[in-house]
Design an enzyme around this catalytic site. Structure first.
Site, PDB file in Angstrom:
ATOM      1  N   HIS A  14       0.874  -1.200   0.000  1.00 55.03           N
ATOM      2  CA  HIS A  14       0.000   0.000   0.000  1.00 55.03           C
ATOM      3  C   HIS A  14       0.894   1.228   0.000  1.00 55.03           C
ATOM      4  O   HIS A  14       1.496   1.563   1.021  1.00 55.03           O
ATOM      5  CB  HIS A  14      -0.905   0.001   1.242  1.00 55.03           C
ATOM      6  CG  HIS A  14      -1.853   1.158   1.311  1.00 55.03           C
ATOM      7  ND1 HIS A  14      -3.193   1.009   1.627  1.00 55.03           N
ATOM      8  CD2 HIS A  14      -1.680   2.489   1.130  1.00 55.03           C
ATOM      9  CE1 HIS A  14      -3.790   2.181   1.626  1.00 55.03           C
ATOM     10  NE2 HIS A  14      -2.888   3.119   1.334  1.00 55.03           N
ATOM     11  N   HIS A  16       1.528   5.357  -1.651  1.00 56.71           N
ATOM     12  CA  HIS A  16       1.145   6.543  -2.435  1.00 56.71           C
ATOM     13  C   HIS A  16       2.413   7.166  -3.008  1.00 56.71           C
ATOM     14  O   HIS A  16       3.279   7.612  -2.248  1.00 56.71           O
ATOM     15  CB  HIS A  16       0.443   7.576  -1.545  1.00 56.71           C
ATOM     16  CG  HIS A  16      -0.820   7.059  -0.928  1.00 56.71           C
ATOM     17  ND1 HIS A  16      -2.059   7.210  -1.521  1.00 56.71           N
ATOM     18  CD2 HIS A  16      -1.040   6.372   0.221  1.00 56.71           C
ATOM     19  CE1 HIS A  16      -2.985   6.650  -0.751  1.00 56.71           C
ATOM     20  NE2 HIS A  16      -2.397   6.128   0.304  1.00 56.71           N
ATOM     21  N   LEU A  17       2.500   7.169  -4.328  1.00 57.67           N
ATOM     22  CA  LEU A  17       3.661   7.803  -4.969  1.00 57.67           C
ATOM     23  C   LEU A  17       3.306   9.159  -5.574  1.00 57.67           C
ATOM     24  O   LEU A  17       4.199   9.879  -6.010  1.00 57.67           O
ATOM     25  CB  LEU A  17       4.241   6.892  -6.056  1.00 57.67           C
ATOM     26  CG  LEU A  17       5.049   5.686  -5.591  1.00 57.67           C
ATOM     27  CD1 LEU A  17       5.554   4.881  -6.785  1.00 57.67           C
ATOM     28  CD2 LEU A  17       6.229   6.100  -4.717  1.00 57.67           C
ATOM     29  N   ARG A  18       1.993   9.475  -5.650  1.00 61.01           N
ATOM     30  CA  ARG A  18       1.551  10.760  -6.234  1.00 61.01           C
ATOM     31  C   ARG A  18       1.960  10.860  -7.709  1.00 61.01           C
ATOM     32  O   ARG A  18       2.198   9.859  -8.365  1.00 61.01           O
ATOM     33  CB  ARG A  18       2.079  11.969  -5.430  1.00 61.01           C
ATOM     34  CG  ARG A  18       1.939  11.846  -3.910  1.00 61.01           C
ATOM     35  CD  ARG A  18       0.521  11.689  -3.441  1.00 61.01           C
ATOM     36  NE  ARG A  18       0.434  11.860  -1.993  1.00 61.01           N
ATOM     37  CZ  ARG A  18      -0.554  11.399  -1.251  1.00 61.01           C
ATOM     38  NH1 ARG A  18      -1.547  10.696  -1.799  1.00 61.01           N
ATOM     39  NH2 ARG A  18      -0.587  11.617   0.041  1.00 61.01           N
ATOM     40  N   ASN A  41      -5.381   7.258  -5.793  1.00 57.30           N
ATOM     41  CA  ASN A  41      -6.129   8.485  -5.424  1.00 57.30           C
ATOM     42  C   ASN A  41      -5.396   9.755  -5.852  1.00 57.30           C
ATOM     43  O   ASN A  41      -5.120  10.631  -5.058  1.00 57.30           O
ATOM     44  CB  ASN A  41      -6.447   8.498  -3.918  1.00 57.30           C
ATOM     45  CG  ASN A  41      -5.211   8.511  -3.031  1.00 57.30           C
ATOM     46  OD1 ASN A  41      -4.166   8.013  -3.415  1.00 57.30           O
ATOM     47  ND2 ASN A  41      -5.342   9.077  -1.850  1.00 57.30           N
ATOM     48  N   LYS A  99      -9.272  -0.532  -5.744  1.00 53.50           N
ATOM     49  CA  LYS A  99      -9.336   0.125  -4.436  1.00 53.50           C
ATOM     50  C   LYS A  99     -10.711   0.737  -4.224  1.00 53.50           C
ATOM     51  O   LYS A  99     -11.213   1.450  -5.081  1.00 53.50           O
ATOM     52  CB  LYS A  99      -8.270   1.221  -4.386  1.00 53.50           C
ATOM     53  CG  LYS A  99      -8.290   2.048  -3.120  1.00 53.50           C
ATOM     54  CD  LYS A  99      -7.706   1.302  -1.935  1.00 53.50           C
ATOM     55  CE  LYS A  99      -7.916   2.087  -0.659  1.00 53.50           C
ATOM     56  NZ  LYS A  99      -6.700   2.349   0.082  1.00 53.50           N
ATOM     57  N   HIS A 136     -10.558   0.856   1.863  1.00 54.87           N
ATOM     58  CA  HIS A 136     -10.303   1.833   2.929  1.00 54.87           C
ATOM     59  C   HIS A 136     -11.434   1.638   3.929  1.00 54.87           C
ATOM     60  O   HIS A 136     -12.577   2.003   3.656  1.00 54.87           O
ATOM     61  CB  HIS A 136     -10.280   3.271   2.398  1.00 54.87           C
ATOM     62  CG  HIS A 136      -9.960   4.261   3.484  1.00 54.87           C
ATOM     63  ND1 HIS A 136      -8.744   4.881   3.593  1.00 54.87           N
ATOM     64  CD2 HIS A 136     -10.690   4.702   4.538  1.00 54.87           C
ATOM     65  CE1 HIS A 136      -8.739   5.653   4.672  1.00 54.87           C
ATOM     66  NE2 HIS A 136      -9.916   5.561   5.255  1.00 54.87           N
ATOM     67  N   HIS A 174      -4.597  -0.857   5.949  1.00 54.55           N
ATOM     68  CA  HIS A 174      -4.123  -0.084   7.115  1.00 54.55           C
ATOM     69  C   HIS A 174      -5.044  -0.218   8.330  1.00 54.55           C
ATOM     70  O   HIS A 174      -5.627   0.743   8.797  1.00 54.55           O
ATOM     71  CB  HIS A 174      -3.898   1.399   6.778  1.00 54.55           C
ATOM     72  CG  HIS A 174      -4.912   2.054   5.886  1.00 54.55           C
ATOM     73  ND1 HIS A 174      -6.272   1.952   6.082  1.00 54.55           N
ATOM     74  CD2 HIS A 174      -4.762   2.830   4.793  1.00 54.55           C
ATOM     75  CE1 HIS A 174      -6.882   2.637   5.138  1.00 54.55           C
ATOM     76  NE2 HIS A 174      -6.009   3.173   4.351  1.00 54.55           N
ATOM     77  N   LEU A 218      -5.058   8.876   8.114  1.00 55.67           N
ATOM     78  CA  LEU A 218      -6.332   8.158   8.199  1.00 55.67           C
ATOM     79  C   LEU A 218      -6.135   6.714   7.761  1.00 55.67           C
ATOM     80  O   LEU A 218      -5.415   6.490   6.781  1.00 55.67           O
ATOM     81  CB  LEU A 218      -7.381   8.848   7.318  1.00 55.67           C
ATOM     82  CG  LEU A 218      -7.894  10.170   7.906  1.00 55.67           C
ATOM     83  CD1 LEU A 218      -8.731  10.930   6.884  1.00 55.67           C
ATOM     84  CD2 LEU A 218      -8.692   9.925   9.182  1.00 55.67           C
ATOM     85  N   ASP A 246       1.477   2.549   3.512  1.00 54.48           N
ATOM     86  CA  ASP A 246       0.609   3.727   3.362  1.00 54.48           C
ATOM     87  C   ASP A 246       1.442   4.998   3.435  1.00 54.48           C
ATOM     88  O   ASP A 246       0.964   6.027   3.903  1.00 54.48           O
ATOM     89  CB  ASP A 246      -0.513   3.726   4.421  1.00 54.48           C
ATOM     90  CG  ASP A 246      -1.597   4.746   4.100  1.00 54.48           C
ATOM     91  OD1 ASP A 246      -1.678   5.200   2.944  1.00 54.48           O
ATOM     92  OD2 ASP A 246      -2.369   5.089   5.025  1.00 54.48           O
ATOM     93  N   HIS A 250       2.794  14.502   1.729  1.00 52.53           N
ATOM     94  CA  HIS A 250       2.089  15.765   1.466  1.00 52.53           C
ATOM     95  C   HIS A 250       3.090  16.891   1.684  1.00 52.53           C
ATOM     96  O   HIS A 250       3.960  16.775   2.565  1.00 52.53           O
ATOM     97  CB  HIS A 250       0.942  15.968   2.472  1.00 52.53           C
ATOM     98  CG  HIS A 250      -0.217  15.049   2.287  1.00 52.53           C
ATOM     99  ND1 HIS A 250      -1.230  15.280   1.382  1.00 52.53           N
ATOM    100  CD2 HIS A 250      -0.533  13.880   2.895  1.00 52.53           C
ATOM    101  CE1 HIS A 250      -2.120  14.309   1.445  1.00 52.53           C
ATOM    102  NE2 HIS A 250      -1.726  13.431   2.354  1.00 52.53           N
ATOM    103  N   ALA A 262      -4.281  14.428   5.802  1.00 48.91           N
ATOM    104  CA  ALA A 262      -3.917  13.156   6.443  1.00 48.91           C
ATOM    105  C   ALA A 262      -2.854  12.431   5.644  1.00 48.91           C
ATOM    106  O   ALA A 262      -2.945  12.352   4.423  1.00 48.91           O
ATOM    107  CB  ALA A 262      -5.155  12.280   6.543  1.00 48.91           C
TER     108      ALA A 262
HETATM  109  C1  NCD Z   1      -3.705   8.864   2.264  1.00 45.53           C
HETATM  110  C2  NCD Z   1      -3.305   9.950   1.267  1.00 45.53           C
HETATM  111  O1  NCD Z   1      -2.749  10.962   1.684  1.00 45.53           O
HETATM  112  O2  NCD Z   1      -3.508   9.754   0.066  1.00 45.53           O
HETATM  113  N1  NCD Z   1      -3.740   9.448   3.568  1.00 45.53           N
HETATM  114  C3  NCD Z   1      -3.669   8.796   4.744  1.00 45.53           C
HETATM  115  O3  NCD Z   1      -3.803   9.437   5.783  1.00 45.53           O
HETATM  116  N2  NCD Z   1      -3.443   7.507   4.821  1.00 45.53           N
HETATM  117  C4  NCD Z   1      -5.008   8.272   1.869  1.00 45.53           C
HETATM  118  C5  NCD Z   1      -5.354   7.003   2.601  1.00 45.53           C
HETATM  119  O4  NCD Z   1      -4.725   5.960   2.384  1.00 45.53           O
HETATM  120  O5  NCD Z   1      -6.281   7.043   3.416  1.00 45.53           O
HETATM  121 ZN    ZN Z   2      -3.270   5.052   1.737  1.00 48.73          ZN
END
Ligand code: NCD
Ligand code: ZN
Length: 347
Positions: A14, A16-18, A41, A99, A136, A174, A218, A246, A250, A262
């Site tokens: 899990h 996030h690479l953006r 996302n 997802k 989620h 998560h 989150l 996860d 940011h 988050a």
């Molecule tokens: C994640 C995000 O920033 O994309 N944020 C997080 O707090 N985990 C989204 C997610 O996995 O809920």
């Molecule tokens: Zn996530």
């Protein structure tokens, strides 16, 4: 005596690479991992097979030829997702999973699912094709306290959907509560990711003695009893539990704000933190299962062939506290203890 442990190369189930400058900035920090499930996302979200293939190519370009991380793509489920597109993307090897974000549950989840009946057809098609669904797991009902949203989700959404869709392979992402641990441990066809930070922090870290936005994510970290349940699950050897960091970068200005967003950025130091956690639990021999075997088995993949080595040295590993990302900075998760475990890659 120097302690060390050699593991199959771990995977991150899990991540996030953006995109854009943030992707360029963060991609290399996940390069110890063999494979990573990439969250969809983005803004706008990755909803079609064609978008997932294009995003995969942007990730490969950002990683460059020297890095071996293999991005495993996901589609962001919406109420208008076409089951045929999901099946075709999976059959073509473009996606590894889908997802499901309840609409409004977390960062960039506005296009997620409000009415679960509307995705029934897709879920049935996925069950038949053996495509995992990553959830989620939080309800969005404003009447439910934010610390209870995961437990409510199990009763109101997860369990009913699993009963209505036999054979659907589900990952509860998560997990943050003993309720999540107990539900997963008591069921089949289900896996759960556990993040690095939820093994380290409880809600006091966020809120006691001042508000610490870089610990806010989150699902939000819960009370200590839940953290301890997560640690027991992670080191238990039960193959249903595996690592999904996860890691969710940011820009600092977006976290340190009147309405901070988050996400914890744990990619750079995750393996050092996990080695310490598993050592503290007397379970270094289970670190490989949690990080490199269990997730692969759930996804029906072979473990990575090559290995990394973790070595405990007298001086802590030096990780940056912040990294630059375009015109912004991103704060690296601070576990609050020194990281004596160094990653040697290759082993
Ligand atoms: C994640 C995000 O920033 O994309 N944020 C997080 O707090 N985990 C989204 C997610 O996995 O809920
Ligand atoms: Zn996530």
């Amino acid at each position: 005596m120097t302690k060390s442990v050699t593991l199959r190369r771990p995977d991150d189930w899990h991540l996030h690479l953006r995109d854009g400058a943030m992707l360029q900035a963060v991609a290399s920090f996940s390069s110890h991992f063999g494979r990573a499930i990439i969250m969809p996302n983005l803004v706008p979200p990755v909803v079609t097979g064609a978008q997932a293939a294009a995003y995969r190519d942007r990730i490969r370009a950002a990683l460059g030829p020297k890095m071996t991380l293999r991005p495993l793509m996901t589609l962001y489920l919406t109420e208008t997702t076409d089951p045929a597109d999901v099946l075709a993307a999976h059959a073509a090897g473009i996606i590894a999973a889908v997802k499901l974000y309840p609409a409004g549950a977390t960062t960039n989840s506005a296009s997620g699912v409000r009415d679960f009946d509307k995705v029934r057809g897709v879920l049935e098609a996925m069950a038949q094709a053996g495509i995992p669904l990553c959830f989620h797991g939080e309800v969005t009902d404003p009447a439910v306290d934010i610390f209870d949203r995961e437990a409510a989700f199990i009763d109101r959404v997860l369990d009913p959907i699993r009963r209505a869709t036999p054979g659907l392979r589900v990952v509860m992402e998560h997990i943050t509560t003993s309720d999540g641990v107990d539900y997963v441990a008591g069921n089949d066809d289900i896996g759960a990711t556990i993040t690095t930070h939820h093994l380290v922090i409880n809600r006091n870290h966020i809120l006691a003695g001042g508000i610490r936005p870089h610990y806010y994510c989150l699902p939000v970290a819960k009370r200590e009893t839940h953290r301890l349940a997560l640690r027991r699950a992670a080191v238990s050897g039960d193959a249903r539990f595996f690592l999904g960091t996860d890691s969710a970068p940011h820009p600092d200005h977006a976290k340190e704000s009147a309405c901070g967003c988050a996400g914890c950025f744990t990619a750079p130091n995750t393996m050092s933190i996990l080695a310490q956690v598993f050592e503290d639990e007397g379970a270094l021999d289970r670190l490989e299962g949690f990080t490199a075997l269990n997730g692969a088995a759930f996804y029906g993949m072979k473990p990575n062939q090559d290995r990394i080595r973790l070595v405990r040295r007298d001086t802590p590993a030096a990780y940056p506290t912040h990294i630059p990302a375009g015109d912004e900075t991103v704060t690296v998760f601070d576990p609050g203890f020194p990281l004596y475990w160094h990653v040697e890659d290759p082993a």
